[in-house]
Scaffold this active site. Structure first.
Site, short mmCIF file in Angstrom:
data_model
loop_
_atom_site.label_atom_id
_atom_site.label_comp_id
_atom_site.label_asym_id
_atom_site.label_seq_id
_atom_site.Cartn_x
_atom_site.Cartn_y
_atom_site.Cartn_z
N SER A 149 41.05 28.41 -49.45
CA SER A 149 39.77 28.73 -50.09
C SER A 149 39.61 27.88 -51.34
O SER A 149 40.57 27.57 -52.03
CB SER A 149 39.72 30.21 -50.48
OG SER A 149 38.46 30.52 -51.06
N LYS A 164 41.95 36.11 -45.76
CA LYS A 164 40.89 35.14 -46.08
C LYS A 164 39.54 35.63 -45.58
O LYS A 164 38.51 35.46 -46.23
CB LYS A 164 41.22 33.79 -45.45
CG LYS A 164 40.11 32.71 -45.56
CD LYS A 164 39.73 32.42 -46.99
CE LYS A 164 39.03 31.07 -47.14
NZ LYS A 164 37.84 30.90 -46.30
N HIS A 172 38.42 38.13 -48.02
CA HIS A 172 38.00 37.36 -49.20
C HIS A 172 36.56 36.89 -49.03
O HIS A 172 35.73 37.02 -49.93
CB HIS A 172 38.93 36.16 -49.40
CG HIS A 172 38.37 35.07 -50.28
ND1 HIS A 172 37.40 34.19 -49.86
CD2 HIS A 172 38.63 34.74 -51.57
CE1 HIS A 172 37.10 33.36 -50.84
NE2 HIS A 172 37.83 33.67 -51.89
N ASN A 173 36.24 36.35 -47.86
CA ASN A 173 34.90 35.84 -47.63
C ASN A 173 33.87 36.96 -47.58
O ASN A 173 32.72 36.80 -48.00
CB ASN A 173 34.85 35.02 -46.34
CG ASN A 173 35.48 33.65 -46.52
OD1 ASN A 173 36.27 33.43 -47.42
ND2 ASN A 173 35.13 32.72 -45.65
N GLU A 210 33.18 37.77 -51.00
CA GLU A 210 32.34 36.67 -51.51
C GLU A 210 30.87 36.89 -51.15
O GLU A 210 29.98 36.70 -51.99
CB GLU A 210 32.84 35.36 -50.91
CG GLU A 210 32.07 34.12 -51.27
CD GLU A 210 32.57 32.91 -50.50
OE1 GLU A 210 31.74 32.19 -49.91
OE2 GLU A 210 33.81 32.69 -50.47
#
Length: 506
Positions: free
Chosen positions: A135, A207, A210-211, A214
């Protein structure tokens, strides 16, 4: 270069090329391959430009056979190719080119975590597939990304020095990024934003979440922007100034920083703010959607992340929204005095902080439940540390999250961590007032509102699911548990009978 290279690298697009240059800045030599000769030439030219009169650090390879022959054994091969079928195609071609079973192939693409699990099993015995989610975009790849590696634990021992070298670094005491954007002068001190996540798939799952975070983080910043724009009547420059000020405090983050910069940018053709000439339709690459779907499958409520995905979907309905705006009317937006405007800005600050906490609480709770279901022993303090720099959601806020998990590694939900209990208690009235103000003025705040609903539901010992379960039993005999009976005992009522006889279902 006459000696064999330390690493073989396949895929020299934007991310791949920058990862290669990051690797060579830290002393690794790289044999690089791409199907596009121009991309090979490009990375060789960049290496020559940046190294000056020093020895070449990159060897260009036109075939996979050449790449393998140019790389030390056992081979360490890093892939930066599109997720999905291309990973399998490259893997099969490497085997045909003579790659041996002791090789390690690292997938750094944005791969769906279940694909990583299946692919790891598929190639077992032929080579070791190891995944590392990356990332930070182009700049992160070049000067320090956040890395989420997972796979065979024994191979992590081999990879750890490489990943810890090229990863973003933070001051361990403050959690603030230590940054250098000068080629050849990488940051070598500080705590690396790279740590072993767990078995195959775990890194890409983290991840993915995480996105998802986001998505929600970006949307709620946009909500604060729209309220200031439409309710407070502020210009883009004024809102940019507010974001700059917010970035000096607990909301300090990459996304707030770039939002302030974006709002002050002017369009070269019209002189208008750039955001005013950008079409209000947002795209997505699927990771937010994957997170929302996974939360439903796992049974971990993520309304804020789901609403951020829905907001992008609604934004794409531009033609319908324009038509609807001609017939669907909302309230008249009230004008605010200077004092009222300042009060609204303060309320929005606290709303963004509280909503942000709920988004992270949902994301970490999802990782916790998924980890339990998959048998992953996830270290959430370590994961929070990875997010502090190099990635899109990097923020000072993550230092507090790190401390919360360090204090209690079994924490069920960030909302009940003592520090955050105090933070929300102090700010929740402003959070509520800002949402009420938005509703009364017809301004949608889906993530702010979903986050508050999540908080209010989570803090309530009693919710109306008792009526819901009775409804289910009425029309579908789905049974229910009683508060005054042992847990695990299920009952059913013959609702259609006058006497409403209740029976216990074993």
């Amino acid at each position: 270069m006459t000696q064999l290279c330390d690493i073989g690298f396949i895929g020299l697009g934007v991310m791949g090329k920058n990862l290669v240059m990051n690797l060579v800045d830290h002393g690794y030599t790289v044999a690089a391959f791409d199907l596009d000769q121009e991309k090979i030439d490009g990375v060789l030219a960049q290496d020559q430009q940046e190294r000056g009169d020093k020895a070449a650090r990159v060897v260009g390879c036109n075939t996979l056979e050449t790449l393998l022959a140019s790389t030390k054994q056992p081979h360490l091969i890093i892939l930066s190719v599109p997720a999905g079928k291309p990973v399998d195609i490259v893997s099969e071609n490497l085997l045909k080119a003579g790659m041996t079973a002791d090789a390690v192939v690292v997938d750094t693409g944005n791969t769906l975590w279940t694909d990583t699990v299946e692919r790891t099993a598929k190639y077992e015995g032929q080579f070791t597939l190891f995944s590392t989610a990356v990332s930070g975009g182009e700049v992160g790849a070049r000067f320090g990304p956040a890395l989420m590696p997972s796979g065979d634990a024994a191979q992590w021992e081999r990879l750890a020095p490489v990943w810890e070298a090229i990863a973003a670094k933070v001051d361990p005491d403050t959690g603030k990024p230590l940054e250098s954007y000068v080629p050849g002068q990488p940051v070598t001190e500080g705590e690396p934003c790279a740590a072993y996540i767990g078995p195959a798939g775990a890194g890409h799952y983290v991840k993915m979440v995480h996105n998802g975070i986001e998505y929600a983080d970006m949307q709620q910043i946009c909500e604060a922007y729209q309220v200031m724009r439409e309710v407070a009547g502020m210009s883009c420059d004024e809102i940019g100034d507010v974001f700059e000020e917010w970035n000096k405090g607990p909301l300090n983050s990459y996304l707030i920083e770039i939002s302030a910069d974006i709002l002050k940018q002017k369009d070269a053709e019209t002189g208008k703010p750039v955001v005013d000439v950008i079409k209000d339709t947002a795209g997505q690459k699927g990771t937010g959607l994957w997170t929302a779907i996974s939360s439903l499958e796992v049974g971990s409520p993520n309304p804020s992340i789901a609403q951020s995905v829905f907001a992008r979907a609604l934004s794409s309905m531009k033609t319908e929204r324009v038509a609807a705006s001609q017939v669907l009317k909302g309230p008249q937006v009230a004008s605010l005095s200077v004092a009222e405007k300042e009060e609204l800005i303060s309320q929005l600050h606290d709303a963004l902080y509280c909503s942000k906490l709920c988004v992270y609480a949902q994301g970490f709770h999802l990782m916790k439940l998924a980890g339990e279901q998959q048998g992953w022993d996830l270290d959430f303090a370590s994961i929070a540390k990875i997010f502090r720099a190099g990635c899109i959601i990097r923020a000072i806020f993550l230092q507090s999250i790190t401390k919360a998990f360090e204090a209690d590694s079994d924490l069920d939900n960030l909302l009940v961590a003592p520090f955050f209990v105090e933070q929300i208690e102090e700010r929740q009235q402003n959070w509520r007032k800002s949402i009420a103000q938005s509703v009364m003025n017809g301004i949608p705040t889906p993530v702010f509102s979903a986050s508050l609903a999540y908080y209010d539901t989570y803090r309530n010992a009693v919710v109306p699911a008792n009526l819901l379960q009775a409804q289910r039993d009425f029309f579908g005999a789905h049974t229910f548990e009683r508060l005054d009976k042992p847990a695990g005992e299920f009952y059913h009522i013959e609702w259609s009978q006058p006497e409403r006889q209740q029976v216990r279902i074993k």
